[in-house]
Motif scaffolding. Structure first.
Motif, PDB file in Angstrom:
ATOM      1  N   SER A 109       0.832  -1.200   0.000  1.00 42.19           N
ATOM      2  CA  SER A 109       0.000   0.000   0.000  1.00 42.19           C
ATOM      3  C   SER A 109       0.872   1.257   0.000  1.00 42.19           C
ATOM      4  O   SER A 109       0.585   2.221  -0.711  1.00 42.19           O
ATOM      5  N   THR A 110       1.939   1.231   0.790  1.00 40.08           N
ATOM      6  CA  THR A 110       2.869   2.356   0.808  1.00 40.08           C
ATOM      7  C   THR A 110       3.517   2.532  -0.555  1.00 40.08           C
ATOM      8  O   THR A 110       3.628   3.649  -1.063  1.00 40.08           O
ATOM      9  N   LEU A 111       3.930   1.433  -1.158  1.00 42.98           N
ATOM     10  CA  LEU A 111       4.534   1.482  -2.486  1.00 42.98           C
ATOM     11  C   LEU A 111       3.538   2.003  -3.524  1.00 42.98           C
ATOM     12  O   LEU A 111       3.872   2.842  -4.361  1.00 42.98           O
ATOM     13  N   ALA A 112       2.292   1.550  -3.438  1.00 40.45           N
ATOM     14  CA  ALA A 112       1.255   2.018  -4.372  1.00 40.45           C
ATOM     15  C   ALA A 112       0.988   3.509  -4.192  1.00 40.45           C
ATOM     16  O   ALA A 112       0.757   4.232  -5.167  1.00 40.45           O
ATOM     17  N   SER A 113       1.028   3.967  -2.951  1.00 45.51           N
ATOM     18  CA  SER A 113       0.837   5.390  -2.682  1.00 45.51           C
ATOM     19  C   SER A 113       1.959   6.210  -3.314  1.00 45.51           C
ATOM     20  O   SER A 113       1.719   7.274  -3.902  1.00 45.51           O
ATOM     21  N   GLN A 114       3.180   5.714  -3.210  1.00 42.18           N
ATOM     22  CA  GLN A 114       4.308   6.400  -3.847  1.00 42.18           C
ATOM     23  C   GLN A 114       4.148   6.403  -5.368  1.00 42.18           C
ATOM     24  O   GLN A 114       4.428   7.409  -6.016  1.00 42.18           O
ATOM     25  N   HIS A 115       3.670   5.303  -5.924  1.00 38.73           N
ATOM     26  CA  HIS A 115       3.426   5.229  -7.375  1.00 38.73           C
ATOM     27  C   HIS A 115       2.374   6.269  -7.778  1.00 38.73           C
ATOM     28  O   HIS A 115       2.546   6.965  -8.779  1.00 38.73           O
ATOM     29  N   SER A 116       1.300   6.351  -7.018  1.00 40.09           N
ATOM     30  CA  SER A 116       0.230   7.303  -7.329  1.00 40.09           C
ATOM     31  C   SER A 116       0.748   8.732  -7.279  1.00 40.09           C
ATOM     32  O   SER A 116       0.412   9.550  -8.140  1.00 40.09           O
ATOM     33  N   HIS A 117       1.554   9.028  -6.271  1.00 42.40           N
ATOM     34  CA  HIS A 117       2.115  10.369  -6.140  1.00 42.40           C
ATOM     35  C   HIS A 117       3.019  10.684  -7.335  1.00 42.40           C
ATOM     36  O   HIS A 117       2.942  11.771  -7.907  1.00 42.40           O
TER      37      HIS A 117
END
Length: 183
Positions: A109-117
């Motif tokens: 989830s943290t990695l996906a959040s970084q991807h989204s950003h």
């Protein structure tokens, strides 16, 4: 018939550069993992494998078969039906699986959040570049003597950068309205 070249050298240099950037991003992310997180990743990978599921099913079937046939064969029965100890082992197994999945899911989830950003930043930059290109084309159209100068309201609108604060406000308002409707 010739087979296509799927080597890295067959790709354009700009694409190779982007692949390198993505690979570095993942390498940095994996480098920051603690030893405990690495262990959880390995355990989670193992627990999610088909072999683990098959192994569990075989174990349960053998456990039940042994405990049902052991007295007839003259051996001690470990766990009488309804198999209290087997139920405990299955519950412990479920606890371990769910905990490791949640830990891994938090990291993903943290990695996906970084991807989204990162996606948002790249999209905003691309939008700015597109607006600049449209402005430059409109300038060329106006300045070239052999091109008829006419007003193009759509091009004028697209040449203005998007007001990201306004878009964000609209998204937040829509999200709040949707949340109110759900309640």
């Amino acid at each position: 018939m010739e087979t296509p070249d799927h080597s890295k050298d067959a790709l354009p240099s700009a694409f190779q550069e982007h692949l390198g950037t993505v690979a570095e991003f993942y390498a940095r992310h994996n480098q920051d993992l603690s030893p405990a997180q690495r262990a959880v990743e390995r355990i989670s990978f193992f627990l999610g494998s088909p072999g683990y599921v098959v192994g569990n099913l075989v174990f349960v079937v053998l456990w039940i078969a042994w405990n049902l046939t052991a007295p007839e064969l003259g051996f001690d029965q470990w766990d009488e039906p309804p198999f209290f100890w087997l139920q405990g082992l299955i519950a412990l197994n479920a606890f371990v699986i769910s905990t490791t999945v949640l830990i891994r899911q938090n990291r993903m989830s943290t990695l996906a959040s970084q991807h989204s950003h990162l996606d948002l930043q790249v999209n905003l930059l691309a939008e700015e570049k597109n607006s600049k290109i449209i402005r430059m084309l409109e300038e060329l159209r106006r300045d070239l003597p052999n091109v008829r100068d006419k007003s193009d309201p759509e091009a004028e609108e697209l040449s203005r950068p998007t007001d990201t604060e306004a878009v964000l406000s609209i998204i937040e308002a829509s999200s709040e309205q949707l949340n109110c409707e759900r309640k």
